[in-house]
Write an enzyme that holds these catalytic residues in place. Structure first.
Site, PDB file in Angstrom:
ATOM      1  CG  ASP A   1      34.427  25.033  16.891  1.00 19.12           C
ATOM      2  OD1 ASP A   1      35.334  24.185  16.818  1.00 19.12           O
ATOM      3  OD2 ASP A   1      33.482  25.084  16.079  1.00 19.12           O
TER       4      ASP A   1
ATOM      5  CE1 TYR B   1      38.077  17.128   4.837  1.00 20.21           C
ATOM      6  CE2 TYR B   1      38.576  15.318   6.324  1.00 20.21           C
ATOM      7  CZ  TYR B   1      38.902  16.092   5.225  1.00 20.21           C
ATOM      8  OH  TYR B   1      40.063  15.842   4.514  1.00 20.21           O
TER       9      TYR B   1
ATOM     10  CB  SER C   1      31.793  20.746  10.769  1.00 21.36           C
ATOM     11  OG  SER C   1      33.192  20.789  10.700  1.00 21.36           O
ATOM     12  CD  GLN C   2      33.128  18.171   4.050  1.00 24.77           C
ATOM     13  OE1 GLN C   2      34.269  18.019   3.624  1.00 24.77           O
ATOM     14  NE2 GLN C   2      32.273  17.173   4.139  1.00 24.77           N
TER      15      GLN C   2
ATOM     16  CG  HIS D   1      33.680  21.335  15.649  1.00 18.26           C
ATOM     17  ND1 HIS D   1      33.574  22.494  14.917  1.00 18.26           N
ATOM     18  CD2 HIS D   1      33.626  20.318  14.743  1.00 18.26           C
ATOM     19  CE1 HIS D   1      33.459  22.203  13.639  1.00 18.26           C
ATOM     20  NE2 HIS D   1      33.487  20.892  13.501  1.00 18.26           N
TER      21      HIS D   1
END
Length: 258
Positions: free
Chosen positions: A209, A43, A124-125, A238
Site C-alpha cells: 500500500d 476520501y 481508507s478514509q 491500497h
C-alpha cells in the site's frame, strides 16, 4: 433502485456545526426487525448504490460525510484534509468524526433496526471513520476497517507523500510551526482513539500500500483492547477491498454478530 425485496432512499440530515451530511439507505420491504450495516466512504469516493435484491434481511446505510460525495458544492476543491488545520476546534476531521457517529444515531433511530446488531465497515478514509466511530460510540457490535487512513501522522508523512504534502504545505502557507501542527493533528490521529473500542475488529491491509502503509495501519490496530484479527494481502496495494477473498472473510466475521 427499489423493489419488492428492499426499498432504497436518499437521506439528508444535519450533523455537528449544522453541516449537511447525506447517505443511501436500503431497508427490507417486509416489516420486522433487522440487523444493520453502516459503510463509511473513502476520501473523495463516488457514491455506489446497493442492489436492493442483495442481502434481503439487512439494512444498509452508506454515509457521505460533510463536503464529500452528495454534499460537495459545485467547483469545490478536495483539500478537505487541510481545512481548519490551524485550530483543533475548527479542523475538518472534528466534524467528519462527528458525522461518523451521526450515522449510528440515524441507523439506530429507524424502527426496523435491531440496535443490538449494528456493525460498520469502510476502506481508507472509511476505515479511519469506522475505527473512530467504534471508539466514540459503543453501539457498534463489530467493525471491519480496511487500509485505514489518518494513523500516526508524523511517521505517515515521512513514509508517503499524500496527504502529508498537502497538509505540510498548508501549514507553511499559514505560518503554523511544525510542532504546533502535529499537536493539532494528534487530536485526530486514529491511534489515539482506538484504545476505547469495545467491540471485535477485523482489519485488512495491503502489504504494498503506497497510500496507507501497513506501519500506519498497525499504529491504530495495536491499541485496540478487544478481540481482534488482521488479514494481509501481500501483493495488494491500497485496493484491499478489490481482493476477492476480503468480502468473504468480512461476511463470515459479521455473521457472528448479526
Amino acid at each position: 433502485r427499489s423493489n419488492d425485496i428492499r426499498k432504497s432512499y436518499r437521506v439528508d440530515m444535519k450533523s455537528f456545526g449544522g453541516e449537511s451530511v447525506s447517505g443511501l439507505l436500503v431497508v427490507p420491504a417486509k416489516e420486522g426487525k433487522y440487523p444493520a450495516m453502516i459503510s463509511y466512504m473513502g476520501y473523495g469516493s463516488n457514491v455506489w448504490y446497493p442492489n436492493p435484491s442483495d442481502n434481503p434481511q439487512l439494512i444498509e446505510f452508506q454515509l457521505c460525510i460533510r463536503n464529500q460525495a452528495f454534499n460537495r458544492k459545485p467547483g469545490e476543491d478536495d483539500y478537505w484534509c487541510t481545512r481548519g488545520i490551524g485550530d483543533k476546534y475548527k479542523y475538518y476531521y472534528r466534524g467528519a468524526f462527528a458525522d461518523a457517529v451521526r450515522a449510528i444515531d440515524f441507523v439506530c433511530s429507524l424502527p426496523q433496526t435491531d440496535t443490538g446488531r449494528v456493525v460498520a465497515n469502510g476502506e481508507s478514509q472509511g476505515g479511519a471513520l469506522t475505527l473512530v466511530a467504534a471508539s466514540l460510540d459503543h453501539r457498534l457490535k463489530a467493525i471491519a476497517p480496511s487500509a485505514p487512513f489518518l494513523n500516526d501522522y508524523r511517521d505517515y508523512f515521512a513514509l508517503v507523500d499524500w496527504p502529508g504534502n498537502w497538509i505540510l504545505q498548508a501549514a507553511q502557507e499559514q505560518n503554523i510551526p511544525i510542532e504546533e501542527l502535529y499537536v493539532t493533528l494528534s487530536y485526530f490521529d486514529v491511534k489515539n482513539f482506538t484504545d476505547r473500542i469495545q467491540c471485535p475488529v477485523i482489519m485488512a491491509i495491503g502489504l504494498q500500500d503506497p497510500v496507507c502503509p501497513p506501519h500506519t495501519n498497525f499504529a491504530g490496530y495495536n491499541h485496540i483492547p478487544t478481540e481482534k484479527s488482521w488479514v494481509c494481502y501481500p501483493l495488494a496495494g491500497h485496493n484491499v477491498w478489490e481482493q476477492a477473498e476480503w468480502p468473504v472473510v468480512k461476511e463470515e466475521f459479521f455473521q457472528q454478530y448479526m
